[in-house]
Design an enzyme around this catalytic site. Structure first.
Site, PDB file in Angstrom:
ATOM      1  N   ARG A  66     141.219  -1.981  19.165  1.00  0.00           N
ATOM      2  CA  ARG A  66     142.407  -1.896  18.305  1.00  0.00           C
ATOM      3  C   ARG A  66     143.409  -2.965  18.710  1.00  0.00           C
ATOM      4  O   ARG A  66     144.068  -3.592  17.872  1.00  0.00           O
ATOM      5  CB  ARG A  66     143.031  -0.499  18.413  1.00  0.00           C
ATOM      6  N   CYS A  99     128.866   2.308  15.078  1.00  0.00           N
ATOM      7  CA  CYS A  99     128.755   3.200  16.240  1.00  0.00           C
ATOM      8  C   CYS A  99     127.397   3.892  16.265  1.00  0.00           C
ATOM      9  O   CYS A  99     127.209   4.870  16.971  1.00  0.00           O
ATOM     10  CB  CYS A  99     129.903   4.211  16.252  1.00  0.00           C
ATOM     11  N   PHE A 106     138.219   3.433   6.747  1.00  0.00           N
ATOM     12  CA  PHE A 106     137.782   4.493   7.674  1.00  0.00           C
ATOM     13  C   PHE A 106     138.841   4.628   8.782  1.00  0.00           C
ATOM     14  O   PHE A 106     138.559   4.515   9.964  1.00  0.00           O
ATOM     15  CB  PHE A 106     136.408   4.189   8.283  1.00  0.00           C
ATOM     16  N   ASP A 114     140.845   6.692   4.098  1.00  0.00           N
ATOM     17  CA  ASP A 114     139.911   7.633   4.719  1.00  0.00           C
ATOM     18  C   ASP A 114     139.616   8.734   3.699  1.00  0.00           C
ATOM     19  O   ASP A 114     140.393   8.947   2.763  1.00  0.00           O
ATOM     20  CB  ASP A 114     140.511   8.237   6.002  1.00  0.00           C
ATOM     21  N   SER A 115     138.498   9.436   3.906  1.00  0.00           N
ATOM     22  CA  SER A 115     138.159  10.531   2.993  1.00  0.00           C
ATOM     23  C   SER A 115     138.740  11.859   3.465  1.00  0.00           C
ATOM     24  O   SER A 115     138.652  12.865   2.767  1.00  0.00           O
ATOM     25  CB  SER A 115     136.639  10.655   2.858  1.00  0.00           C
ATOM     26  N   ASP A 150     135.418   0.515  10.112  1.00  0.00           N
ATOM     27  CA  ASP A 150     134.975   1.326  11.257  1.00  0.00           C
ATOM     28  C   ASP A 150     134.344   2.618  10.744  1.00  0.00           C
ATOM     29  O   ASP A 150     134.894   3.703  10.923  1.00  0.00           O
ATOM     30  CB  ASP A 150     136.182   1.620  12.170  1.00  0.00           C
TER      31      ASP A 150
HETATM   32  N1  SAH Z   1     138.974   3.707  13.111  1.00  0.00           N
HETATM   33  C1  SAH Z   1     139.283   5.063  13.460  1.00  0.00           C
HETATM   34  C2  SAH Z   1     138.051   5.918  13.612  1.00  0.00           C
HETATM   35  C3  SAH Z   1     137.173   5.987  12.381  1.00  0.00           C
HETATM   36  S1  SAH Z   1     135.994   7.265  12.419  1.00  0.00           S
HETATM   37  C4  SAH Z   1     140.154   5.065  14.709  1.00  0.00           C
HETATM   38  O1  SAH Z   1     140.332   4.006  15.331  1.00  0.00           O
HETATM   39  O2  SAH Z   1     140.669   6.117  15.074  1.00  0.00           O
HETATM   40  C5  SAH Z   1     135.329   7.251  10.811  1.00  0.00           C
HETATM   41  C6  SAH Z   1     136.214   7.813   9.732  1.00  0.00           C
HETATM   42  O3  SAH Z   1     135.549   7.604   8.484  1.00  0.00           O
HETATM   43  C7  SAH Z   1     136.493   9.307   9.788  1.00  0.00           C
HETATM   44  O4  SAH Z   1     137.879   9.500   9.841  1.00  0.00           O
HETATM   45  C8  SAH Z   1     135.926   9.883   8.470  1.00  0.00           C
HETATM   46  O5  SAH Z   1     136.771  10.873   7.904  1.00  0.00           O
HETATM   47  C9  SAH Z   1     135.891   8.672   7.602  1.00  0.00           C
HETATM   48  N2  SAH Z   1     134.893   8.623   6.536  1.00  0.00           N
HETATM   49  C10 SAH Z   1     133.591   8.953   6.582  1.00  0.00           C
HETATM   50  N3  SAH Z   1     132.966   8.643   5.430  1.00  0.00           N
HETATM   51  C11 SAH Z   1     133.907   8.097   4.617  1.00  0.00           C
HETATM   52  C12 SAH Z   1     133.882   7.555   3.301  1.00  0.00           C
HETATM   53  N4  SAH Z   1     132.752   7.492   2.585  1.00  0.00           N
HETATM   54  N5  SAH Z   1     135.023   7.079   2.778  1.00  0.00           N
HETATM   55  C13 SAH Z   1     136.172   7.140   3.498  1.00  0.00           C
HETATM   56  N6  SAH Z   1     136.248   7.606   4.755  1.00  0.00           N
HETATM   57  C14 SAH Z   1     135.130   8.087   5.305  1.00  0.00           C
END
Ligand code: SAH
Length: 404
Positions: free
Chosen positions: A218, A348, A234, A256-257, A308
């Site tokens: 980050r 990941c 994400f 995010d979803s 991510d």
């Molecule tokens: N970058 C973040 C962590 C991301 S984890 C950090 O630094 O804290 C992955 C995220 O993707 C989760 O919050 C999950 O809710 C979201 N997610 C999963 N599938 C998704 C989709 N199709 N569209 C949007 N968000 C999604």
């Protein structure tokens, strides 16, 4: 606990044990001398009877033995668990990369010789995640060792249900479930990650509440965000977005979803840039794939796009499907980046290694018609170390790319 049985390996199946891999699969076992119960300590011997290692047996699981020591004089007793916990903590106390934060993963499962235990500290609130029978059985002594070393304000436990199901032959017993099911909590804890501040609900949401593994990344990505428009796809609770704002981004869109994650993302942005920064960020609940396509059609472009996503592949047989999903996602994202801009892209999925991930980004760039250069290669934070005898502990990889 004294070893209750000797496990003899099939001929030729001693190699991984000699190489100190901490997992032994049932298929490697020739015979068991004794009648061990699941959770007992057992000795592991090769086909000719030579002592190799000691671990904990679980005949209901595919990972039949979790190996804990390769020193025959080392007993698996209370002081063993204390020593392992203390060593894990001491490693991180000497880590210069962790000085600017009070949110630390003190124990990372096999990487710290404690298979199935994760211990994440959020400003003194300790969230434990249990994913093995052995960590469940040793939990009282593990908690005592963590308490002695860290004096936490509280300890909250949660389970990795999917992994625990495999450990208990299909269903997690009620007693285990009741002990490890986190009571719903509204209590928010404020942590700091260098200059940035975040609200976390320990042992709730995803992971144990926060993605500590992306800490250093980050900060790396934020260095490219001065004056930039940033799409943080994400976003979860806003991790990369908050650092981008602090790094001088002119505007950040978090996507995010999860509505719950976005509520915290809003709060986290506000916590870091205050009311005067209110027009510099937005949080949108959407499917990233659909939103990226829509933004592209609308002609929106960004200086920095961060991807991510969650794990797309959990098993080797999902790699091909995951590769296609990563490629599509990155191709669409590349089309949204201004010339000279940045793509920060992560995976990941442990089964997608860095070289495969690079090939995927290559294909995405080729299809998008964008000349792309990797300028930085990123990995998981140092409190998620990769134990060389357990390469499976390496899972997070990322590239910062300059896109023409
Ligand atoms: N970058 C973040 C962590 C991301 S984890 C950090 O630094 O804290 C992955 C995220 O993707 C989760 O919050 C999950 O809710 C979201 N997610 C999963 N599938 C998704 C989709 N199709 N569209 C949007 N968000 C999604």
């Amino acid at each position: 606990m004294q070893p209750t049985a000797a496990v003899i390996l099939k001929s030729g199946r001693d190699r991984s044990v000699r190489q100190r891999h901490p997992r032994l699969f049932a298929s490697a076992i020739k015979q068991i001398d004794g009648r061990p119960r699941d959770g007992d300590v057992v000795d592991v011997l090769d086909n000719k009877g030579e002592w190799l290692a000691r671990g904990i047996i679980n005949q209901q699981a595919q990972i039949a033995i979790r190996l804990l020591t390769w020193r025959s004089e080392e007993a698996i007793d209370e002081s063993f668990w204390h020593a392992r916990v203390q060593a894990a903590i001491a490693r991180r106390q000497r880590d210069p990369a962790l000085r600017c934060t009070n949110a630390i993963r003190w124990v990372f499962s096999e990487s710290d010789g404690l298979p199935g235990l994760i211990a994440d500290d959020y400003a003194g609130h300790l969230a434990l995640e249990i994913s093995s029978l052995l960590a469940w059985r040793a939990l009282p002594v593990l908690k005592a060792a963590l308490t002695q070393a860290l004096s936490p304000l509280r300890i909250i436990c949660q389970m990795d249900e999917e992994r625990l199901r495999h450990e208990f032959g299909g269903t997690v017993p009620r007693a285990v479930r009741e002990a490890l099911e986190t009571p719903p909590s509204d209590a928010l804890v404020e942590i700091r990650e260098c200059e940035a501040r975040f609200l976390v609900r320990p042992a709730s949401g995803q992971k144990t509440g926060f993605y500590l593994d992306q800490r250093a990344n980050r900060i790396r990505v934020a260095a490219y965000c001065q004056g930039a428009t940033v799409l943080n796809a994400f976003s979860y609770t806003g991790g990369f977005g908050v650092h981008a704002l602090r790094g001088g981004a002119s505007r950040v869109l978090n996507v995010d979803s999860s509505a719950e994650a976005l509520r915290l993302a809003e709060q986290n942005c506000a916590l870091n840039v205050g009311a005067e920064g209110r027009d510099r960020y937005a949080c949108t609940e959407a499917d990233v794939f659909a939103l990226l396509r829509a933004l592209h059609q609308q002609g929106e472009r960004f200086d920095v796009v961060i991807l991510d996503p969650p794990k797309f592949a959990h098993h080797p047989d999902q790699v091909n499907r995951a590769a296609r999903a990563y490629k599509d996602l990155n191709r669409i994202a590349l089309g949204l980046i201004n010339s000279g801009g940045i793509l920060a892209t992560f995976s990941c999925s442990g089964v997608v290694d860095a070289s495969l991930f690079q090939k995927i980004i290559f294909s995405a760039a080729l299809e998008a018609g964008r000349e792309t250069r990797i300028v930085e290669r990123l990995t998981q934070a140092s409190d998620h170390p990769v134990l060389l005898t357990f390469p499976e502990s390496e899972y997070l990889k990322g590239f910062i790319c300059r896109v023409e």
